[in-house]
Every structure is written in structure tokens, then in C-alpha cells.
Design an enzyme around this catalytic site. Structure first.
Site, PDB file in Angstrom:
ATOM      1  N   ASP A  25       0.824  -1.202   0.000  1.00  0.00           N
ATOM      2  CA  ASP A  25       0.000   0.000   0.000  1.00  0.00           C
ATOM      3  C   ASP A  25       0.860   1.256   0.000  1.00  0.00           C
ATOM      4  O   ASP A  25       0.496   2.274  -0.587  1.00  0.00           O
ATOM      5  CB  ASP A  25      -0.910  -0.022   1.229  1.00  0.00           C
ATOM      6  N   HIS A 220      -5.645   6.408   7.311  1.00  0.00           N
ATOM      7  CA  HIS A 220      -4.811   7.356   6.581  1.00  0.00           C
ATOM      8  C   HIS A 220      -4.792   8.676   7.346  1.00  0.00           C
ATOM      9  O   HIS A 220      -5.733   8.999   8.070  1.00  0.00           O
ATOM     10  CB  HIS A 220      -5.341   7.549   5.157  1.00  0.00           C
ATOM     11  N   CYS A 251      -3.964   6.202  -2.307  1.00  0.00           N
ATOM     12  CA  CYS A 251      -4.819   5.305  -3.078  1.00  0.00           C
ATOM     13  C   CYS A 251      -4.897   5.826  -4.507  1.00  0.00           C
ATOM     14  O   CYS A 251      -5.278   6.979  -4.722  1.00  0.00           O
ATOM     15  CB  CYS A 251      -6.222   5.216  -2.470  1.00  0.00           C
TER      16      CYS A 251
END
Length: 312
Positions: A25, A220, A251
């Protein structure tokens, strides 16, 4: 290295597990492709710093996320270091699972959405179609003896749909867990959550039979709330926290999503609270500083910036 003075708080667990997402990620939204050997070295350094669970990569089509097109090559480079139940990989569908099984992984994760818009943008499917797509993935993974995690994104807000009703999140979460997943990770993809919202969602999940012992949190830090939300979740009994070394991440389908909770910042807080993580903060800071050099920019982590890679 300067360390925080320890002062524990009631109701907090003695230990948490950090689910490190930096290599997957954290790097997936980087504009320039990071060489496979650098990714492998990053994972090795993270493990050497004491991070037990490290999500290494994702078996998605290269056209989706070019940064992760080297998934098979990365796992081949890592060998046994990239396999086992503590080295999960993300798989979006059965083809991704096929590739993961061929690489010899021991754990996989699926990635669903609590909202229809993001489900369409991320997987080109509705929520219902996504759940149907995941069903054989989870079934086959369990048959192969793999540990399976379910990510659920947009749990606290969606940039297109706005506030997301808690009952909507719980409904999709239950459908994913009913497939047979071992763990649920609830994601604040755009970083808009606040502590009261965290408590209400965790309470609603628990009422549905998805207790904190089966739940991880993934925050986040877009609005600076990641640590506050994490502390709140841990106070509610959650002991698995997703974080990315150096605060890397974002993202590719949600442009307002900035970096993940920085692993160093989480470890610093836990040290001060007397919560064990098993992580050597000095080694982790050095790893983050090294990775920032590979990416040619400073680390976003507040702790890394404060310590500056200084040693004890």
C-alpha cells in the site's frame, strides 16, 4: 535515541501487532517504478527491525497498478522470506489467487468497498458483484490452507458519496467475513474519521458478531487523525493496526487519500504507553531514512523527521 517517558493508560492491551503495509500500500501510488531489488531489500530491513507481519505486494493486472507488476519477480527474489502466513499478498480475483498460489504464498487479502462508487472505480464492479467475485477466491484460498484477510475501504467517508452510514459498512463487512475470512481490516481511505466515529463503528461491528479480536484498523493521516483514531481503536480492544513505514501510501483511485499512519509514529506512541510491538525503533528509523533516499524525498513520518536517523 531519545525515547518517550513511559506512562501507561488503563484498558490498553499489553501488546499489539503491527500489520506493515509499506511495501504494498505504501509504494503502490509512487509515480516512478521502484526496482524489484530495492523492494526486496526494504522488506528484509523491515523484518530485521522486528516487524513480524509484512504485506509484500499485490497480484493485480499491471495496467491497474504498474508499480506492482513485478509481484512474482519480487517473491522469487525474496524466496522463503516472502512466504508463509506472515507475508500476505493482495489478490483481487481468482487469476490473482492463481498467481499467488504459484508463488507459494501463505496468506492473501481481498479488497472490498463499503460504497458503490469506489467499488466501481476500484474493481469495476458493484458491491454485490465484488462479493460474488471474492467468494471463490476465499473458498479456494482456505482449501489451500491460506490465511485470509478482508480489507474494507471507505468505511468512514467517500470522496464521491460523502458520509457512509455505519449500517452500510457493517452490512458489507459481514458479507465479506461470511465468506470465511480470518480477519477484517476497516479502512479510513481518505482519512476523515474521528475517534467517536471509530467507537460507533467498532461497537456496531461487534454487535454483528465481528469483535475487536477479528478486526484490524487502517487509518490514513489526511487530516492528522490517524494516531488519535488508532489509540481509540486500541482502547476498544483492537490489537492489529495497519501502518506503513515512513508514512508512505495513498490510493490510486481516491486522489484525496494521502499517506498511511507512519509505523514509526505508531511505535513511538506505543513505547510511551508501555505497549509492546516487538519493533526496534532505531532500526526502523534507519530503514525509513534509507527508503526515503531511494524515493528521493524526505520521509513524511514525524518521528523520522524528529530523530533524523540518529542512533542511541
Amino acid at each position: 535515541m531519545q525515547l518517550p517517558q513511559r506512562a501507561s493508560m488503563d484498558s490498553l492491551p499489553p501488546r499489539i501487532t503491527i500489520y506493515e503495509v509499506g511495501p504494498r500500500d505504501g509504494l503502490q501510488n509512487e509515480k516512478s517504478v521502484v526496482p524489484t531489488e530495492v523492494k526486496a531489500e526494504f522488506i528484509r530491513r523491515l523484518a530485521a527491525a522486528g516487524l513480524d507481519t509484512i504485506e509484500t505486494t499485490s497480484f493485480v493486472p499491471p495496467s491497474w497498478i504498474p508499480q506492482l507488476a513485478d509481484a512474482s519477480a519480487l517473491l522469487a527474489e525474496l524466496g522463503d522470506e516472502g512466504r508463509g502466513p506472515k507475508r500476505p499478498v493482495l489478490v483481487p480475483n481468482e487469476r490473482g489467487l492463481d498467481n499467488a498460489l504459484a508463488a507459494g504464498v501463505g496468506a492473501v487479502a481481498i479488497f472490498g468497498s463499503a460504497t458503490e462508487t469506489f467499488a466501481r472505480k476500484n474493481l469495476n464492479r458493484s458491491v454485490e458483484e465484488s462479493v460474488r467475485m471474492f467468494a471463490p477466491v476465499v473458498a479456494r484460498a482456505r482449501e489451500a490452507g491460506l490465511w485470509v484477510r478482508a480489507y474494507l475501504s471507505m468505511c468512514f467517508g467517500d470522496p464521491w458519496e460523502g458520509p457512509v452510514p455505519i449500517e452500510q459498512v457493517v452490512d458489507v463487512a459481514a458479507r465479506l467475513m461470511d465468506l470465511g475470512c480470518d480477519q477484517l481490516s476497516i479502512g479510513d481511505t481518505i482519512g476523515v474519521g474521528t475517534p467517536g466515529h471509530v467507537i460507533q463503528l467498532l461497537d456496531a461491528l461487534a454487535a454483528q458478531g465481528i469483535g475487536p479480536e477479528r478486526t484490524g484498523v487502517h487509518f490514513h493521516d489526511t487530516y492528522g487523525q490517524a494516531l488519535a483514531n488508532t489509540l481509540t481503536a486500541v482502547g476498544q480492544g483492537v490489537t492489529v493496526v495497519d501502518a506503513a513505514t515512513g508514512g508512505l501510501g495513498g490510493c490510486p483511485y481516491a486522489k484525496s487519500a494521502t499517506g498511511n499512519l507512519a509505523t514509526e509514529d505508531l511505535v513511538w506512541m506505543c513505547r510511551g504507553l508501555g505497549i509492546e510491538t516487538g519493533v526496534d525503533l532505531d532500526e526502523l528509523v534507519q530503514t525509513s531514512t534509507w527508503m526515503a533516499q531511494q524515493l528521493h524525498r524526505p520521509s513524511p513520518s514525524r518521528v523520522v523527521r524528529a530523530l533524523g536517523g540518529a542512533s542511541d
